[in-house]
Design a protein around this motif. Structure first.
Motif, PDB file in Angstrom:
ATOM      1  N   GLN A 176       0.815  -1.214   0.000  1.00  0.00           N
ATOM      2  CA  GLN A 176       0.000   0.000   0.000  1.00  0.00           C
ATOM      3  C   GLN A 176       0.850   1.266   0.000  1.00  0.00           C
ATOM      4  OE1 GLN A 176       0.502  -2.031   2.487  1.00  0.00           O
ATOM      5  NE2 GLN A 176       0.193  -1.119   4.510  1.00  0.00           N
ATOM      6  N   ALA A 177       2.114   1.139   0.440  1.00  0.00           N
ATOM      7  CA  ALA A 177       2.995   2.310   0.506  1.00  0.00           C
ATOM      8  C   ALA A 177       3.864   2.453  -0.742  1.00  0.00           C
ATOM      9  CB  ALA A 177       3.879   2.217   1.750  1.00  0.00           C
ATOM     10  N   SER A 178       3.671   1.579  -1.733  1.00  0.00           N
ATOM     11  CA  SER A 178       4.475   1.675  -2.968  1.00  0.00           C
ATOM     12  C   SER A 178       4.106   2.939  -3.740  1.00  0.00           C
ATOM     13  CB  SER A 178       4.221   0.447  -3.840  1.00  0.00           C
ATOM     14  OG  SER A 178       2.880   0.462  -4.305  1.00  0.00           O
ATOM     15  N   ASP A 179       5.067   3.425  -4.541  1.00  0.00           N
ATOM     16  CA  ASP A 179       4.785   4.611  -5.359  1.00  0.00           C
ATOM     17  C   ASP A 179       3.616   4.350  -6.301  1.00  0.00           C
ATOM     18  OD1 ASP A 179       6.809   5.926  -4.109  1.00  0.00           O
ATOM     19  OD2 ASP A 179       8.275   5.673  -5.710  1.00  0.00           O
ATOM     20  N   ALA A 180       3.576   3.126  -6.861  1.00  0.00           N
ATOM     21  CA  ALA A 180       2.506   2.812  -7.820  1.00  0.00           C
ATOM     22  C   ALA A 180       1.134   2.931  -7.155  1.00  0.00           C
ATOM     23  CB  ALA A 180       2.711   1.403  -8.377  1.00  0.00           C
ATOM     24  N   TYR A 181       1.014   2.421  -5.925  1.00  0.00           N
ATOM     25  CA  TYR A 181      -0.308   2.495  -5.290  1.00  0.00           C
ATOM     26  C   TYR A 181      -0.605   3.900  -4.758  1.00  0.00           C
ATOM     27  CZ  TYR A 181      -4.532   1.556  -2.740  1.00  0.00           C
ATOM     28  OH  TYR A 181      -5.834   1.619  -2.297  1.00  0.00           O
ATOM     29  N   ARG A 182       0.433   4.607  -4.369  1.00  0.00           N
ATOM     30  CA  ARG A 182       0.187   5.991  -3.924  1.00  0.00           C
ATOM     31  C   ARG A 182      -0.356   6.875  -5.049  1.00  0.00           C
ATOM     32  NH1 ARG A 182       2.115   7.639   1.204  1.00  0.00           N
ATOM     33  NH2 ARG A 182       3.585   6.189   2.118  1.00  0.00           N
ATOM     34  N   GLU A 183      -0.039   6.493  -6.299  1.00  0.00           N
ATOM     35  CA  GLU A 183      -0.637   7.211  -7.436  1.00  0.00           C
ATOM     36  C   GLU A 183      -2.163   7.017  -7.438  1.00  0.00           C
ATOM     37  OE1 GLU A 183       0.826   8.618 -10.588  1.00  0.00           O
ATOM     38  OE2 GLU A 183       2.456   9.057  -9.187  1.00  0.00           O
ATOM     39  N   VAL A 224      -3.877   3.680   1.643  1.00  0.00           N
ATOM     40  CA  VAL A 224      -4.787   2.751   2.327  1.00  0.00           C
ATOM     41  C   VAL A 224      -5.730   2.141   1.300  1.00  0.00           C
ATOM     42  CG1 VAL A 224      -4.738   3.911   4.579  1.00  0.00           C
ATOM     43  CG2 VAL A 224      -6.409   4.651   2.868  1.00  0.00           C
ATOM     44  N   VAL A 225      -6.280   0.980   1.633  1.00  0.00           N
ATOM     45  CA  VAL A 225      -7.359   0.408   0.837  1.00  0.00           C
ATOM     46  C   VAL A 225      -8.665   0.656   1.576  1.00  0.00           C
ATOM     47  CG1 VAL A 225      -5.935  -1.344  -0.265  1.00  0.00           C
ATOM     48  CG2 VAL A 225      -7.083  -1.889   1.890  1.00  0.00           C
ATOM     49  N   PRO A 226      -9.798   0.664   0.901  1.00  0.00           N
ATOM     50  CA  PRO A 226      -9.978   0.428  -0.534  1.00  0.00           C
ATOM     51  C   PRO A 226      -9.933   1.711  -1.357  1.00  0.00           C
ATOM     52  CG  PRO A 226     -12.121   0.630   0.499  1.00  0.00           C
ATOM     53  CD  PRO A 226     -11.092   0.836   1.589  1.00  0.00           C
ATOM     54  N   THR A 227      -9.748   1.517  -2.670  1.00  0.00           N
ATOM     55  CA  THR A 227     -10.036   2.553  -3.654  1.00  0.00           C
ATOM     56  C   THR A 227     -11.008   1.932  -4.649  1.00  0.00           C
ATOM     57  OG1 THR A 227      -7.772   3.377  -3.451  1.00  0.00           O
ATOM     58  CG2 THR A 227      -9.049   4.129  -5.367  1.00  0.00           C
TER      59      THR A 227
END
Lengths: 216, 216
Positions: free
Chosen positions: A38-45, A51-54
């Protein structure tokens, strides 16, 4: 629709139930909270809060925060309704939902458990007691209200499922998982069983999601 | 209307701003959180969660949880609106509000600080770092969204005050009080100043309430 979640996430669990109740098809991409994805750059985009969910709408619009997502689903897909029609009933349902989703569940998230371990040196036993304490407190407050209020029936508010029941089922599931004695909360236990008879709830359960541990 | 609050409570502060924005007269009974009055039997009769605020309607109906109360006020007194008209805008405003009211503020409440001290032996310095950490995190997430989104204008969502601005002003006030460097959050700082130009916000500030410490 597309959703970024995780099998164990309580907030993703809430949205999954809401999508199922509304009969909406969705693909869930699992963000591995155990490895810190969840803290990866890809997910922060996708979600700057890490945090989930999106939830991603078919038109690409992006939504955060489980309670805001449930309200959005209810406003855009009104059947079956997830809130009562009258303002007082809506306020009661939202207050119950917030006792769990705002005043209880955030305390048990991975980011908080990590802080307790890293900054205060709290060991696993201490962290488990912390989790049980806040989950129990949310259940105690809600049990007091649910057992006293005349609006309580088959579900938290009458005989129709609402956002409060979604939060109740998720909180009860977490509490059981962490070893909270659920016998102390008979009204919640009864409503929880009524929820789990509904396929939208049963299919959304954490252990039925991809990536969850298999039963021994 | 009647409200049970406390001068310093962030949740009571939110409701006070909402009542002022709607132009509603109210009497606020202060429940002294410093002496533990919220846990008294008398107050538990009013609010079994032993938290403030509680709002009592003129007909005696009782409401808990600040976000549920603000939604209730908006549904029953629609002018001026505290949410945008479109579902996507409403979802954005509610998500911002929840970043503060659900994922940040609950961590700094007296019940949590007491737990940290009593169960984990965390001293005052550690508790202050804890408070600053979670207040900052809520502001960081919101700053990232507010500074990137085209909907952000004079306020969080366009040029009309919403529930998000109420939560922003309260969170920013708490953060400043606890020594968080607000220069790191320029968008939030700008919107906060715009809020404080409005009398409904200025009059609701903690230090202007009965029982608050007098300026030195």
């Amino acid at each position: 629709m597309r959703m970024f979640g995780f099998w164990r996430s309580a907030a993703a669990h809430r949205v999954r139930i809401g999508l199922n109740l509304k009969g909406l098809a969705y693909d869930e991409t699992m963000i591995d909270l155990d490895s810190g994805q969840q803290a990866s750059d890809a997910y922060r985009e996708v979600n700057p809060g890490a945090v989930v969910p999106t939830l991603i709408e078919d038109d690409g619009a992006s939504f955060h925060q489980s309670l805001a997502i449930l309200e959005y689903l209810d406003e855009t897909r009104p059947e079956p309704p997830l809130l009562p029609a009258d303002p007082k009933g809506r306020a009661r349902v939202r207050a119950l939902a917030l006792v769990w989703a705002a005043d209880s569940h955030p305390f048990i998230t991975p980011r908080v458990r990590s802080y307790l371990a890293e900054h205060f040196g709290v060991d696993e036993g201490g962290r488990t007691e912390w989790i049980r304490h806040w989950l129990s407190r949310g259940l105690e407050i809600a049990e007091a209200r649910l057992s006293a209020d005349t609006e309580t029936a088959r579900f938290c508010h009458g005989d129709q499922v609402t956002i409060a029941d979604i939060c109740l089922a998720v909180q009860a599931g977490s509490a059981k998982h962490f070893g909270v004695e659920m016998e102390r909360f008979p009204t919640i236990g009864r409503i929880w069983r009524n929820c789990l008879e509904i396929e939208a709830f049963a299919a959304a359960q954490p252990l039925r999601q991809p990536g969850a541990p298999k039963p021994a």
